[in-house]
Design a protein around this motif. Structure first.
Motif, mmCIF file in Angstrom:
data_model
loop_
_atom_site.group_PDB
_atom_site.id
_atom_site.type_symbol
_atom_site.label_atom_id
_atom_site.label_comp_id
_atom_site.label_asym_id
_atom_site.label_seq_id
_atom_site.Cartn_x
_atom_site.Cartn_y
_atom_site.Cartn_z
ATOM 1 N N UNK A 96 25.677 41.171 51.361
ATOM 2 C CA UNK A 96 26.508 42.000 50.488
ATOM 3 C C UNK A 96 27.627 41.173 49.843
ATOM 4 N N UNK A 97 28.016 41.581 48.639
ATOM 5 C CA UNK A 97 29.137 40.924 47.956
ATOM 6 C C UNK A 97 30.421 41.675 48.293
ATOM 7 N N UNK A 98 31.407 40.931 48.706
ATOM 8 C CA UNK A 98 32.666 41.548 49.137
ATOM 9 C C UNK A 98 33.803 41.001 48.276
ATOM 10 N N UNK A 99 34.412 41.878 47.485
ATOM 11 C CA UNK A 99 35.528 41.473 46.630
ATOM 12 C C UNK A 99 36.806 41.386 47.458
ATOM 13 N N UNK A 100 37.589 40.351 47.194
ATOM 14 C CA UNK A 100 38.880 40.173 47.870
ATOM 15 C C UNK A 100 39.966 40.224 46.808
ATOM 16 N N UNK A 101 40.850 41.184 46.956
ATOM 17 C CA UNK A 101 41.937 41.349 45.984
ATOM 18 C C UNK A 101 43.255 41.311 46.732
ATOM 19 N N UNK A 102 43.992 40.237 46.532
ATOM 20 C CA UNK A 102 45.280 40.110 47.198
ATOM 21 C C UNK A 102 46.357 40.553 46.209
ATOM 22 N N UNK A 156 31.835 36.315 49.778
ATOM 23 C CA UNK A 156 33.142 36.692 49.222
ATOM 24 C C UNK A 156 33.213 36.461 47.710
ATOM 25 N N UNK A 157 33.889 37.374 47.032
ATOM 26 C CA UNK A 157 34.151 37.234 45.594
ATOM 27 C C UNK A 157 35.666 37.312 45.445
ATOM 28 N N UNK A 158 36.308 36.176 45.175
ATOM 29 C CA UNK A 158 37.770 36.170 45.129
ATOM 30 C C UNK A 158 38.255 36.559 43.733
ATOM 31 N N UNK A 159 39.044 37.616 43.664
ATOM 32 C CA UNK A 159 39.608 38.077 42.393
ATOM 33 C C UNK A 159 40.980 37.438 42.200
ATOM 34 N N UNK A 217 47.886 46.743 35.941
ATOM 35 C CA UNK A 217 47.129 45.520 36.240
ATOM 36 C C UNK A 217 46.390 45.682 37.570
ATOM 37 N N UNK A 218 47.055 46.308 38.527
ATOM 38 C CA UNK A 218 46.445 46.516 39.845
ATOM 39 C C UNK A 218 45.191 47.375 39.707
ATOM 40 N N UNK A 219 45.293 48.451 38.922
ATOM 41 C CA UNK A 219 44.156 49.342 38.749
ATOM 42 C C UNK A 219 42.975 48.617 38.097
ATOM 43 N N UNK A 220 43.286 47.799 37.095
ATOM 44 C CA UNK A 220 42.227 47.070 36.421
ATOM 45 C C UNK A 220 41.479 46.164 37.409
ATOM 46 N N UNK A 221 42.228 45.496 38.264
ATOM 47 C CA UNK A 221 41.593 44.583 39.230
ATOM 48 C C UNK A 221 40.849 45.358 40.330
ATOM 49 N N UNK A 222 41.369 46.525 40.693
ATOM 50 C CA UNK A 222 40.648 47.350 41.679
ATOM 51 C C UNK A 222 39.307 47.794 41.097
#
Ligand code: AMP
Ligand code: MG
Length: 426
Positions: free
Chosen positions: A185-191, A227-230, A239-244
């Protein structure tokens, strides 16, 4: 106007149960065929079946003499040696022995019919010589019967098992040079956080380098995901919503930071505005209390006039992990891992704890279940564990030295030297 967030802070056990329940609803991913060595660490998507009996013949486990145990009821017994059976010998060479006979035999060689034990003696006899055996043997001694480990056609490795060294060896033993495994599975990471900068950047005096994306990437890989690092999200809702939105295109989204009660902790509010539902917004643990688990359902299909959805909705799970680096690591381990493992096709498993004696006393506040970085040492019967002195849940340096966590129940404030405590390995 934004809807208010209803806080749902669960006990550790309830939060963990919630995660396990959701994980149990996740359907298995697509599969792919990979070569045997590339399958190491992957999750098996087929049942690997024995292509022959294991062992394929009654196997001697020692060098010695193949004998009939009935010949050794009278001790000493003198048996005549009919020949030698080496590993890989054709069965026809010495297919059987009769009463009064023995065959010299090597480890891994086929035990002839009529023999039900292998006895070791110091003396090496030549063909036709008689050997004297001075002790009785038990039927089956040093012999593994044909098919005792697995029968031809029986399952050797179950679907959903993470393939370890022994499983890969077993697949090799049954002639499988390729295996079907589940896709990762691909897992997005958003810090998130205005103060967070990339590892390549030169941080200003009050800026902090992004470390959470890296600990998470390692944990995600280790748990069977990609992992998919954003890019780092600022503490600003648009900006947060766009990245989510971007992150929700992956199979699972992990956010870090911005889930506490502060004025600029916007993650929950933004997710709520995106019609997310929350299973919990906190767990009574330390570190990691503000951890959030939820799901965002989205109608992908066109809706009818009555607002009904035509195409079944697709929903994505997300975790909002607290930003403190040790909290991020611990909450991934306790809550995100089981969801990711289910998405990777892995059979569910419970958390495992060891127990060890405490080396130095602990005094903590009660109310939360604690996971304190610690060092497990000692060997054999005398394992001991010692909590590392640390500056709290931001202290990566202390945690990097730890090889485990000591787990302290919420009602325990004082634990004395020598008491048994639960230990979670890391
Ligand atoms: P927060 O959960 O956003 O309140 O952050 C808690 C603490 O963790 C703050 O001291 C942050 O600066 C720090 N932090 C948040 N995100 C990261 C990150 N990606 N890497 C390192 N530290 C972080
Ligand atoms: Mg923050």
């Amino acid at each position: 106007m934004s809807a208010p967030i209803h806080s749902t802070v669960l006990s550790f056990e309830d939060a963990r149960r919630m995660v396990e329940e959701q994980a149990a609803c996740i359907s298995v991913p697509a599969t792919e065929s990979v070569d045997l060595l590339s399958a190491s660490g992957r999750v098996l998507a087929e049942v690997a079946v024995a292509d022959r009996d294991l062992p394929p013949f009654p196997r001697s486990t020692r060098d010695g003499y193949a004998v009939g145990s009935a010949d050794l009821l009278q001790i000493p017994a003198r048996l005549s040696v009919v020949g030698e059976i080496r590993a890989g010998e054709r069965l026809e060479k010495i297919p059987s022995i009769s009463s009064g006979q023995a065959a010299s035999i090597m480890t891994g060689a086929p035990v002839p019919e009529g023999a039900d034990a292998v006895v070791m003696i110091e003396y090496t006899a030549r063909d036709g010589e008689r050997v004297e055996i001075t002790r009785a043997v038990l039927p089956g001694e040093n012999v593994v019967p044909r098919g005792a480990e697995a029968k031809q056609g029986s399952p050797l490795i179950e679907r959903g098992l993470r393939l370890n060294d022994a499983a890969i060896a077993l697949a090799a033993a049954s002639g499988k040079s390729r295996l079907n495994v589940y896709k990762r599975p691909r897992v997005a990471v958003l810090t998130t956080g205005d103060e967070i900068v990339d590892v390549e950047a030169t941080p200003g005096p009050t800026q902090i380098r992004n470390s959470n994306s890296y600990s998470l990437a390692v944990q995600i890989r280790e748990a069977g995901g990609d992992p998919v690092l954003l890019p780092v999200a600022p503490d600003e809702p648009h900006a947060l919503r766009r990245l989510i939105e971007e992150g929700l295109k992956s199979d699972l989204l992990l956010l870090t930071g911005g889930v506490s009660m502060g004025r600029y902790d916007l993650v929950e509010q933004v997710l709520l505005d995106m019609q997310a539902e929350f299973f919990f917004t906190g767990a009574k643990i330390q570190p990691g209390r503000p951890v959030v688990f939820g799901k965002r359902s989205r109608a992908d299909g066109p809706s009818t006039g009555s607002g009904q959805v035509l195409v079944p909705e697709t929903s994505k799970y997300f975790f909002g992990l607290p930003g403190n680096p040790v909290s991020t690591i611990v909450t991934f381990e306790l809550f995100a891992r089981p969801v990711l493992e289910a998405m990777a096709g892995q059979a569910p498993r419970k958390l495992r704890f060891l127990h060890a004696r405490l080396k130095s006393e602990i005094g903590v506040k009660t109310g939360l279940r604690k996971f304190l970085p610690a060092i497990l040492s000692g060997e054999f019967e005398d394992s001991q564990v010692e909590v590392i002195a640390w500056q709290g849940s931001g202290d990566l340096a202390a945690t990097a030295r730890a090889n485990c966590y000591v787990v302290i129940p919420p009602d325990r404030g004082q634990i004395a030297v020598g008491e048994w405590v639960a230990v979670m390995m890391r």
